[in-house]
Write a protein that holds these residues in place. Structure first.
Motif, PDB file in Angstrom:
ATOM      1  N   SER A 144       9.953  13.541   0.483  1.00 29.86           N
ATOM      2  CA  SER A 144      10.821  13.052   1.826  1.00 29.86           C
ATOM      3  C   SER A 144       9.901  12.236   2.900  1.00 29.86           C
ATOM      4  N   GLN A 145       8.837  13.272   3.371  1.00 30.11           N
ATOM      5  CA  GLN A 145       7.895  12.848   4.077  1.00 30.11           C
ATOM      6  C   GLN A 145       7.502  11.340   3.746  1.00 30.11           C
ATOM      7  N   LEU A 146       7.336  11.111   2.808  1.00 33.77           N
ATOM      8  CA  LEU A 146       6.333  10.003   2.060  1.00 33.77           C
ATOM      9  C   LEU A 146       7.445   8.592   2.329  1.00 33.77           C
ATOM     10  N   SER A 147       8.846   9.152   1.805  1.00 34.81           N
ATOM     11  CA  SER A 147       9.900   8.049   2.148  1.00 34.81           C
ATOM     12  C   SER A 147      10.003   7.790   3.450  1.00 34.81           C
ATOM     13  N   GLN A 148       9.994   8.701   4.513  1.00 39.29           N
ATOM     14  CA  GLN A 148       9.900   8.442   6.033  1.00 39.29           C
ATOM     15  C   GLN A 148       9.039   7.488   6.270  1.00 39.29           C
ATOM     16  N   SER A 165       3.345  10.158 -10.053  1.00 35.90           N
ATOM     17  CA  SER A 165       2.470  10.288 -11.267  1.00 35.90           C
ATOM     18  C   SER A 165       1.814  11.529 -11.048  1.00 35.90           C
ATOM     19  N   LEU A 166       1.502  11.905  -9.751  1.00 34.80           N
ATOM     20  CA  LEU A 166       0.381  13.244  -9.769  1.00 34.80           C
ATOM     21  C   LEU A 166       1.492  14.300  -9.749  1.00 34.80           C
ATOM     22  N   MET A 167       2.691  14.244  -9.248  1.00 31.91           N
ATOM     23  CA  MET A 167       3.682  14.978  -9.306  1.00 31.91           C
ATOM     24  C   MET A 167       4.288  15.289 -10.608  1.00 31.91           C
ATOM     25  N   VAL A 168       4.443  14.478 -11.345  1.00 31.77           N
ATOM     26  CA  VAL A 168       4.914  14.466 -12.960  1.00 31.77           C
ATOM     27  C   VAL A 168       3.904  15.287 -13.583  1.00 31.77           C
ATOM     28  N   ALA A 169       2.577  15.004 -13.400  1.00 33.08           N
ATOM     29  CA  ALA A 169       1.448  15.208 -14.106  1.00 33.08           C
ATOM     30  C   ALA A 169       1.224  16.860 -13.847  1.00 33.08           C
ATOM     31  N   ASP A 202       0.779  -1.045   0.222  1.00 28.29           N
ATOM     32  CA  ASP A 202      -0.020  -0.060   0.130  1.00 28.29           C
ATOM     33  C   ASP A 202       0.834   1.319  -0.078  1.00 28.29           C
ATOM     34  N   VAL A 203       1.854   1.130   0.748  1.00 31.49           N
ATOM     35  CA  VAL A 203       2.701   2.419   0.870  1.00 31.49           C
ATOM     36  C   VAL A 203       3.548   2.642  -0.352  1.00 31.49           C
ATOM     37  N   SER A 204       3.952   1.434  -1.146  1.00 33.50           N
ATOM     38  CA  SER A 204       4.657   1.560  -2.265  1.00 33.50           C
ATOM     39  C   SER A 204       3.827   2.121  -3.410  1.00 33.50           C
ATOM     40  N   GLN A 205       2.444   1.794  -3.271  1.00 32.65           N
ATOM     41  CA  GLN A 205       1.614   2.302  -4.458  1.00 32.65           C
ATOM     42  C   GLN A 205       1.238   3.870  -4.322  1.00 32.65           C
ATOM     43  N   LEU A 206       1.033   4.221  -2.981  1.00 32.62           N
ATOM     44  CA  LEU A 206       0.948   5.367  -2.533  1.00 32.62           C
ATOM     45  C   LEU A 206       2.006   6.359  -3.189  1.00 32.62           C
ATOM     46  N   GLN A 207       3.127   5.812  -2.828  1.00 33.86           N
ATOM     47  CA  GLN A 207       4.309   6.383  -3.487  1.00 33.86           C
ATOM     48  C   GLN A 207       4.558   6.779  -4.889  1.00 33.86           C
ATOM     49  N   ASN A 208       4.043   5.546  -5.868  1.00 31.99           N
ATOM     50  CA  ASN A 208       4.114   5.416  -7.011  1.00 31.99           C
ATOM     51  C   ASN A 208       2.873   6.660  -7.497  1.00 31.99           C
ATOM     52  N   ASN A 209       1.822   6.646  -6.764  1.00 32.28           N
ATOM     53  CA  ASN A 209       0.538   7.532  -7.194  1.00 32.28           C
ATOM     54  C   ASN A 209       1.367   9.095  -7.062  1.00 32.28           C
ATOM     55  N   PHE A 210       1.722   9.231  -5.771  1.00 26.48           N
ATOM     56  CA  PHE A 210       2.414  10.564  -5.696  1.00 26.48           C
ATOM     57  C   PHE A 210       3.353  11.131  -6.819  1.00 26.48           C
TER      58      PHE A 210
END
Length: 220
Positions: A61-65, A36-40, A26-34
């Motif tokens: 950085s917060q997400l990585s933590q 994707s949204l950032m690139v868009a 779930d965390v990895s999926q959230l990171q991938n979505n973030f």
């Protein structure tokens, strides 16, 4: 039940609640979505009013933590499971072997029971007291003067005229020291409980694994 950013949601009976892999996924999926949204957002941002990239860096950085904390939590859970398994295996390996356990009572039948205490101070008068749980009768066994160190004793029901049953046991010294009594016996069975292994020790009864003070040839 799914865990994201430390928040728990869903039914408590969901089978995924005990699966640490689900949390990491779930965390990895959230990171991938973030990402994707950032690139868009960067791709379609207003050139005249560009987005502050510092905000993206801080959020990422917060997400990585969060992901690091989830990984650490999973490692800790796996370590606890491994420690429990090793403890259970160690306890199971003691079946049929002699151990010395800390105990405040004995279960006497016809067999003699060996025990010992560790004295920190010398005692000019040392007494082993056995109190019957059934009658309250107290039997005293004089152990004589003792130097500091290990004091060994034997409880022989036949010689002492003790009926089968349970007896509270303690050692009194002239110095006022109240040492813990250690009883030797053979492990006949091991049960696994929520609080760890429980050993059935001849002459003592059910004893938690952490009450073992000695095992091996010296515990006979």
């Amino acid at each position: 039940m799914t865990t994201v950013n430390g928040t728990t949601s869903g039914s408590s009976t969901d089978s995924t609640s005990s699966n640490p892999t689900a949390n990491l996924t779930d965390v990895s999926q959230l990171q991938n979505n973030f990402i994707s949204l950032m690139v868009a957002q960067i791709q379609y941002q207003d050139p005249t009013d560009p987005v502050d990239s510092t905000q993206f860096v801080n959020q990422y950085s917060q997400l990585s933590q969060v992901q690091s904390l989830e990984n650490l939590n999973t490692i800790q859970k796996n370590s606890l499971v491994l420690a429990d398994n090793l403890q259970n295996l160690t306890a199971a390996g003691l079946v049929g072997h002699q151990v010395m356990v800390s105990a405040d009572s004995l279960s006497l039948d016809a067999a003699a029971i060996d025990g010992q205490v560790q004295l920190e101070h010398a005692s000019t008068s040392t007494t082993l007291k056995l109190t019957s749980s059934a009658t309250g009768e107290v039997t005293e066994v004089a152990l004589g003067p003792q130097e500091a160190g290990t004091v060994m004793f034997t409880v022989d029901p036949e010689k002492l005229g003790l009926a089968p049953g349970k007896y509270a046991v303690e050692v009194q010294t002239s110095s006022g020291e109240k040492p813990k009594v250690e009883i030797g016996g053979k492990v006949s069975n091991v049960r696994v409980s929520s609080n760890g292994p429980v050993l059935d020790v001849d002459g003592v009864g059910s004893v938690p694994f952490y009450n073992i003070v000695e095992f091996g040839s010296g515990a006979a």
